[in-house]
Structure formats: structure tokens, C-alpha cells
Scaffold this motif. Sequence first.
Motif, short mmCIF file in Angstrom:
data_model
loop_
_atom_site.label_atom_id
_atom_site.label_comp_id
_atom_site.label_asym_id
_atom_site.label_seq_id
_atom_site.Cartn_x
_atom_site.Cartn_y
_atom_site.Cartn_z
N MET A 9 11.92 34.70 -36.61
CA MET A 9 12.64 35.81 -37.14
C MET A 9 13.31 36.39 -36.16
O MET A 9 14.40 37.07 -36.42
N ALA A 10 12.78 36.69 -35.25
CA ALA A 10 13.19 37.64 -34.01
C ALA A 10 14.53 37.07 -33.53
O ALA A 10 14.72 35.80 -33.30
N THR A 11 15.51 37.88 -33.33
CA THR A 11 16.87 37.44 -32.54
C THR A 11 16.63 36.48 -31.39
O THR A 11 17.17 35.70 -31.32
N SER A 12 15.83 37.05 -30.62
CA SER A 12 15.39 36.02 -29.52
C SER A 12 14.02 36.71 -28.92
O SER A 12 13.60 37.78 -29.05
N PRO A 13 13.29 35.67 -28.39
CA PRO A 13 11.67 35.74 -27.76
C PRO A 13 11.72 36.64 -26.50
O PRO A 13 12.87 36.62 -25.91
N ALA A 14 10.74 37.64 -26.75
CA ALA A 14 10.60 38.20 -25.47
C ALA A 14 10.41 37.26 -24.14
O ALA A 14 9.45 36.55 -24.22
N ALA A 15 11.04 37.67 -23.02
CA ALA A 15 10.68 36.74 -21.97
C ALA A 15 10.07 37.77 -20.73
O ALA A 15 10.63 38.66 -20.25
N PRO A 16 8.78 37.20 -20.34
CA PRO A 16 8.31 38.05 -19.58
C PRO A 16 8.90 37.78 -18.04
O PRO A 16 9.52 36.87 -17.87
N PRO A 17 8.90 38.54 -17.14
CA PRO A 17 9.37 38.15 -15.73
C PRO A 17 8.59 37.00 -15.12
O PRO A 17 7.43 36.87 -15.72
N PRO A 18 9.22 36.15 -14.48
CA PRO A 18 8.59 35.07 -13.68
C PRO A 18 7.35 35.43 -12.95
O PRO A 18 7.42 36.59 -12.15
N PRO A 19 6.40 34.66 -12.72
CA PRO A 19 5.01 35.08 -12.01
C PRO A 19 5.47 34.87 -10.66
O PRO A 19 4.32 34.78 -9.75
N TRP A 20 6.53 35.22 -10.09
CA TRP A 20 6.76 35.00 -8.53
C TRP A 20 7.85 36.34 -8.29
O TRP A 20 8.55 36.63 -9.03
N THR A 21 7.94 36.70 -7.25
CA THR A 21 8.64 37.73 -6.58
C THR A 21 9.81 37.26 -5.73
O THR A 21 9.29 36.71 -4.56
N ALA A 22 10.85 36.97 -6.13
CA ALA A 22 11.82 36.56 -5.15
C ALA A 22 12.48 37.45 -4.01
O ALA A 22 12.39 38.59 -4.30
N ALA A 23 12.37 36.94 -2.82
CA ALA A 23 12.81 37.58 -1.80
C ALA A 23 14.16 38.02 -1.96
O ALA A 23 14.96 37.25 -2.44
N PRO A 24 14.82 39.45 -1.38
CA PRO A 24 15.98 39.66 -1.75
C PRO A 24 16.88 38.85 -0.90
O PRO A 24 16.57 38.49 0.48
N PRO A 25 18.09 38.31 -1.39
CA PRO A 25 19.04 37.56 -0.70
C PRO A 25 19.57 38.11 0.44
O PRO A 25 19.64 39.46 0.63
N THR A 26 19.91 37.64 1.57
CA THR A 26 20.43 37.89 2.73
C THR A 26 22.03 38.31 2.37
O THR A 26 22.61 37.34 1.57
N PRO A 27 22.71 39.25 3.13
CA PRO A 27 23.92 39.67 2.80
C PRO A 27 25.02 38.40 2.94
O PRO A 27 24.59 37.65 4.03
N GLY A 28 25.62 38.09 1.98
CA GLY A 28 26.60 36.92 2.02
C GLY A 28 26.32 35.69 1.28
O GLY A 28 26.99 34.77 1.48
N SER A 29 24.96 35.79 1.24
CA SER A 29 24.27 34.44 0.68
C SER A 29 24.54 34.52 -0.83
O SER A 29 24.58 35.28 -1.52
N ASP A 30 24.22 32.95 -1.48
CA ASP A 30 24.35 32.68 -2.74
C ASP A 30 22.79 32.55 -3.37
O ASP A 30 22.24 31.45 -2.93
N PRO A 31 22.06 33.68 -4.10
CA PRO A 31 20.69 33.32 -4.31
C PRO A 31 20.38 32.17 -5.01
O PRO A 31 19.29 31.62 -5.26
N ALA A 32 21.52 31.50 -6.00
CA ALA A 32 21.44 30.34 -6.89
C ALA A 32 21.43 29.17 -5.95
O ALA A 32 21.11 28.11 -6.56
N ARG A 33 21.79 29.34 -4.81
CA ARG A 33 21.96 28.12 -3.99
C ARG A 33 21.06 28.06 -2.80
O ARG A 33 21.53 28.46 -1.68
N PRO A 34 19.91 27.46 -2.73
CA PRO A 34 18.80 27.80 -1.32
C PRO A 34 19.72 27.01 -0.13
O PRO A 34 20.38 26.05 -0.48
N GLY A 35 19.49 27.55 0.80
CA GLY A 35 19.99 27.44 1.85
C GLY A 35 21.47 27.61 2.25
O GLY A 35 21.90 27.58 3.36
N ALA A 36 21.98 28.35 1.21
CA ALA A 36 23.48 28.67 1.32
C ALA A 36 23.49 29.97 2.23
O ALA A 36 22.66 30.83 2.20
N GLY A 37 24.28 29.78 3.19
CA GLY A 37 24.37 31.16 4.26
C GLY A 37 25.63 31.79 4.05
O GLY A 37 26.47 31.51 3.36
N PRO A 38 25.96 32.93 4.89
CA PRO A 38 27.21 33.72 4.98
C PRO A 38 28.38 32.64 5.20
O PRO A 38 28.05 31.68 6.21
#
Length: 332
Positions: free
Chosen positions: A303-332
Motif C-alpha cells: 500500500m505504501a507508495t514506495s518501500p523505505a530503502a536503508p542506506p547500503p551497508p558500505w560507505t563509498a569513498a568520495p570520488p576524486t575530482p573529475g572522475s565518474d563514480p558510476a564508472r570504476p576506474g574512470a579518471g580525470p
Amino acid sequence: MRVTQSSGAGGLDLNLLVALDVLLEEQSVSGAARRLHLSEPAMSRTLGRIRKALGDPVLVRAGRQMVPTPHALAVQAEVSAVVERARALFAGPGAVDLRTVSRTLSILGSDAIAAAYGPALFARAAEEAPGVRLRFLGESHVDEPMLRQGTADLELGVIDTTAPEVLVEKIREDRMIGLARPGHPLLKGKLTARRFAEADHVTVSRRGRLSGPLDAALAELGLGRRVVGSMATFSSSVFVLLRTDLVGLAASWTRPLSEALGLVTFEVPVDLPSLPLGMAWHPRHDADPAHAWLRACARDLLMATSPAAPPPPWTAAPPTPGSDPARPGAGP
């Protein structure tokens, strides 16, 4: 539950039905022994009596596991139904205390259903019915009467069964949304139906279908899309979308889950038919208190519009400037 021996049944101990129900559910002598608070030798002797009564091996060794015989699978649903009716009969007219119920309930649905609604359902079971175990079953690429056979107790999602004996409850309407990786070119500028159609698409279909309602809607606009392939599950499509320029679709209730996994969601610039979200079950479970509890839980969640989503059980490292966090290995 224990019942007395019935001479009218040819001297058969009807407790064997309870043992058979648990054995087929566990597919393990040791697991059934733990459930019934028996020793493994005692459970093995009980299995021997069941085999003699049915004239069938019931469970046979397959490698390091035991699997049911075809005859055992054929009678499993009826055995479960008889045991459930007996439990209700001996429970009396008063309300059943769910905290004393020891059961395994099987839920049929997509992997997205399990991922999105599983956490809340497990939490509620721990609080209200700690003896209930929940078993999420994946959808098959072929249609099987899993509710009728007793393989599954409840089906959740978009119900498309045509079996006349299956009960279906529609809970609410949902809609489709688009999915893409962060930084996808489609997300820059105004999103039109033409731009959306010109992107390369991937479908999610347990049957491997490469087309659907979107293609019919685009055709009405004089447009067509290029579908490069299909994925059998939502989770596999997520990893493909994160690492490519492909575009996908999902039900809107997956939005918190999709965004938690790193995807960007967006409104589809095409009018699409709504998705009827609901549940289905076999009538044999209608009066079963544990099943009624499961249906009430599922109803509340869907009945809920959308289920609550808990944060993933890991903490991602902040992306380096100019990198694309969605594409591992991508650089500036």
C-alpha cells in the motif's frame, strides 16, 4: 500438533502427515528433526514409516542433498492443506498466538520485490511471529502453477495468472520510471519522447522478452526504440546500467532501491499503462492464521507508495575530482 492414532485409517498414525509436511518443506532429515524436536534417528524411522505408508521413497539422495520424488511433489500441497486445516481445527475459536507459530512461508516474486520489501517483512516477522521463516522464491522463465502445487504460499508483484482457482487481490496501481547511470547523456537537457526512443535500451524480463507496452506507446507516436538485449532480473540490470550508456525501465516503487544502488531515476516522457500491484494465493490458505498474517503484512507494505530503502551497508569513498563514480576506474 499431535493427533491420536486412528483405527479407521487402517492403523495409520496421522502424526505422519505433520512429519511429511515438515520433511517436504525442509528436504532434510536433520532439519525436520530440529523442527519437530526429535532426534535424527527418530526422524529417520519416521521417514521410513512414511515411505512404507505411501509406497514411495518420498525423499531421495541427490549428491549431498535430498530431493522430493515426483509423487511427493504431487501430494505436497494437499498434505500442507490438511495439516493447516487440522491446526485451525485444534486451535479452537480463539485467536491464534502468532508468537507460538513455527512455520516456513514461501513468497514468489521478482528479485526487486525481495530486495525492496524483504527487510521490512523480516523485521515485522521478528517482532510479531518470530517462529515464522520467510523464503523468497525467484520467478521462473516458464509459467508454473507454484501456488496450486504448494511450492509458493503467496505471490507478490504484477499478477498475471489466469488460473481460475487462484485468489487475486489488487492493492494499488503503479507506473514505470526510467533508469540510467549518473552523468548519462540522456539526462542533460530536455527529455523528449524522441530523445528517449533514440537511446539504446535493455529490458528486464524473466521470459527474455525484448518488447513491451513501451514499444506500443512509442509506435503510436511514430517512434521506435532499439533494444540491445534483456536481463532476467532487476539486480543484474542494475550493474549493466551502471557501467553502460543503456537505459532501463522499472516500477516506481523501486525508486529508493535503484537510487541507493547508484542509479538515477527519471520520469518516462511517454504515456504508459499503469501496473496493477497485488498478491495471489491458493484458496486452501484462506483460513490459515499464519497465512492471513502474511497477507496483512504484504498488504501494508504494498500500500505504501514506495518501500523505505536503508542506506547500503558500505560507505563509498568520495570520488576524486573529475572522475565518474558510476564508472570504476574512470579518471580525470
